[in-house]
Write an enzyme that holds these catalytic residues in place. Structure first.
Site, mmCIF file in Angstrom:
data_model
loop_
_atom_site.group_PDB
_atom_site.id
_atom_site.type_symbol
_atom_site.label_atom_id
_atom_site.label_comp_id
_atom_site.label_asym_id
_atom_site.label_seq_id
_atom_site.Cartn_x
_atom_site.Cartn_y
_atom_site.Cartn_z
ATOM 1 N N ASP A 1 1.000 -1.045 -0.045
ATOM 2 C CA ASP A 1 0.011 -0.001 -0.063
ATOM 3 C C ASP A 1 0.853 1.364 0.051
ATOM 4 O O ASP A 1 2.211 1.099 0.086
ATOM 5 C CB ASP A 1 -0.871 0.106 1.222
ATOM 6 C CG ASP A 1 -2.275 0.759 0.974
ATOM 7 O OD1 ASP A 1 -2.532 1.787 0.275
ATOM 8 O OD2 ASP A 1 -3.210 0.241 1.522
ATOM 9 N N ILE A 2 0.381 2.154 0.049
ATOM 10 C CA ILE A 2 0.974 3.622 0.070
ATOM 11 C C ILE A 2 0.779 4.151 1.662
ATOM 12 O O ILE A 2 1.110 5.225 2.019
ATOM 13 C CB ILE A 2 0.650 4.666 -0.936
ATOM 14 C CG1 ILE A 2 -0.828 4.912 -0.928
ATOM 15 C CG2 ILE A 2 1.122 4.215 -2.137
ATOM 16 C CD1 ILE A 2 -1.367 6.226 -1.730
ATOM 17 N N ASP B 1 4.134 2.194 -4.927
ATOM 18 C CA ASP B 1 3.192 3.160 -5.418
ATOM 19 C C ASP B 1 3.156 2.853 -7.192
ATOM 20 O O ASP B 1 4.326 2.465 -7.668
ATOM 21 C CB ASP B 1 4.075 4.518 -5.393
ATOM 22 C CG ASP B 1 3.338 5.575 -6.406
ATOM 23 O OD1 ASP B 1 2.267 5.137 -6.921
ATOM 24 O OD2 ASP B 1 3.895 6.773 -6.205
ATOM 25 N N TYR C 1 -14.049 6.377 -14.099
ATOM 26 C CA TYR C 1 -13.678 5.332 -13.523
ATOM 27 C C TYR C 1 -14.132 4.300 -14.641
ATOM 28 O O TYR C 1 -13.418 3.269 -14.779
ATOM 29 C CB TYR C 1 -14.395 5.100 -12.284
ATOM 30 C CG TYR C 1 -14.507 3.814 -11.670
ATOM 31 C CD1 TYR C 1 -13.305 3.389 -11.117
ATOM 32 C CD2 TYR C 1 -15.454 3.034 -11.153
ATOM 33 C CE1 TYR C 1 -13.091 1.949 -10.507
ATOM 34 C CE2 TYR C 1 -15.470 1.823 -10.397
ATOM 35 C CZ TYR C 1 -14.054 1.453 -10.256
ATOM 36 O OH TYR C 1 -13.969 0.304 -9.483
ATOM 37 N N LYS D 1 -11.528 1.887 -16.679
ATOM 38 C CA LYS D 1 -11.538 0.214 -16.679
ATOM 39 C C LYS D 1 -11.985 -0.570 -17.837
ATOM 40 O O LYS D 1 -11.549 -1.731 -18.024
ATOM 41 C CB LYS D 1 -12.884 -0.167 -15.564
ATOM 42 C CG LYS D 1 -12.703 0.138 -14.093
ATOM 43 C CD LYS D 1 -11.356 -0.638 -13.589
ATOM 44 C CE LYS D 1 -11.000 -0.546 -12.190
ATOM 45 N NZ LYS D 1 -9.882 -1.320 -11.693
ATOM 46 N N ILE E 1 -19.803 -3.595 -3.539
ATOM 47 C CA ILE E 1 -19.121 -4.404 -2.520
ATOM 48 C C ILE E 1 -19.573 -3.929 -0.907
ATOM 49 O O ILE E 1 -19.237 -3.012 -0.933
ATOM 50 C CB ILE E 1 -17.725 -4.751 -2.730
ATOM 51 C CG1 ILE E 1 -17.350 -5.159 -4.067
ATOM 52 C CG2 ILE E 1 -17.095 -5.807 -1.645
ATOM 53 C CD1 ILE E 1 -18.002 -6.373 -4.589
#
Length: 320
Positions: A18-19, A36, A125, A129, A155
């Protein structure tokens, strides 16, 4: 997802990333690295140093957040994915990168939306995708990259805070019900969308990740568990929590996004090819969410979440 992978393949064989600074638990349960997705060389060093074979790439700026900051959405969702895809090509990695029902658009059939259909999204988005799906399939055909993807519905999880998505209401509503017994929804009452509980999401992702390549008849799959509107979800909460629960509707810009998405998705290919078989329906989700969140709002109790908040965005190897 990280916990599930480690339970199956061993703690030291799954590198979380993760960052964000890891929690004590994250540091103590297996390798955790800063990654990153916009830095190809740093990602490549992780792959080489740890001998990575598979990458689960969850890094993305979600629908509502992407409309607020289009340049960030394009950078992370397109350039970040390009880096990971090049890694997969250069180091012969299996790559699973989830897509979304947001890849469909206003001209897509709304009911029983098929895997292959009109895809003309009008959000950053969704556009990013569709780009991901097509580029992944191109790299699969052209360079032999073992690319896999599944189009997630909304989700729902008791352990992950909302992440800037249009279906966030379906998590927020439970917190509001337990805190104040009232919720103001940013979508209209009758806005029906596909949904899934986190456990089904993780199970399905693992099934696709582990499926033999020869079993796959396509590289991107719809997955659908259930569908409901805010009004239908509110009624379930009334039935299972409080008859006095009240919901108000104040649609904002997210309504325009939701209006372009399917009401239901056809997922027969996922069921036939690699065994997608969700077990949580709407009533099951409501019961599980209330059971998990009620202790959070009782100071004398301690919640015992099954999945951690950072688990899904952290990915198995690369997260942002």
């Amino acid at each position: 997802m990280v916990n599930t992978l480690r339970a199956k393949f061993g703690q030291e064989n799954v590198v979380a990333s993760d960052i964000k600074k890891p929690t004590l638990e994250q540091r103590s349960t297996g390798p955790y690295v800063y990654a990153d997705v916009l830095n190809y060389r740093a990602l490549e060093q992780i792959v080489v140093d740890y001998g990575i074979d598979w990458v689960v790439h969850f890094s993305a700026i979600l629908s509502a957040a992407g409309e607020r900051n289009p340049s960030l959405g394009l950078n992370v969702n397109i350039n970040g994915f390009q880096n990971v895809l090049e890694l997969a090509k250069n180091h012969k990695l299996r790559l699973l990168s989830p897509s979304t029902m947001g890849a469909f658009g206003p001209t897509t059939p709304k009911d029983e939306t098929p895997d292959l259909t009109i895809m003309r999204p009008n959000t950053i988005y969704g556009i990013s995708k569709v780009h991901m799906e097509l580029l992944g399939e191109y790299y699969c055909e052209k360079f032999g990259v073992d690319f896999r993807s599944l189009r997630y519905p909304g989700i729902i999880s008791a352990d992950s805070p909302p992440g800037g998505g249009t279906t966030d209401y379906a998590v927020d509503i439970f917190h509001a019900a337990l805190k104040s017994n009232r919720y103001t929804c940013f979508l209209n009452a009758d806005t029906r969308l596909p949904m899934a509980y986190i456990d089904d999401c993780i199970t399905g992702t693992m099934q696709l990740l582990e499926a033999p390549a020869e079993a796959l008849t396509q590289r991107t799959y719809n997955v659908h568990a259930c569908a409901f509107s805010p009004a239908e979800l509110a009624q379930e909460i009334c039935d299972q929590h409080s008859n006095d629960f009240a919901i108000d509707y104040e649609p904002d810009f997210r309504q325009d996004i939701a209006d372009t998405w399917p009401r239901t998705m056809a997922d027969l290919a996922a069921r036939n090819d690699w065994g997608w078989n969700p077990v949580f329906g709407t009533s099951d989700i409501v019961r599980t969410m209330l059971d998990k969140l009620e202790p959070v709002y009782k100071p004398s109790s301690v919640a015992q979440p099954t999945h951690r908040a950072s688990e899904l965005p952290s990915a198995a190897v690369v997260g942002h």
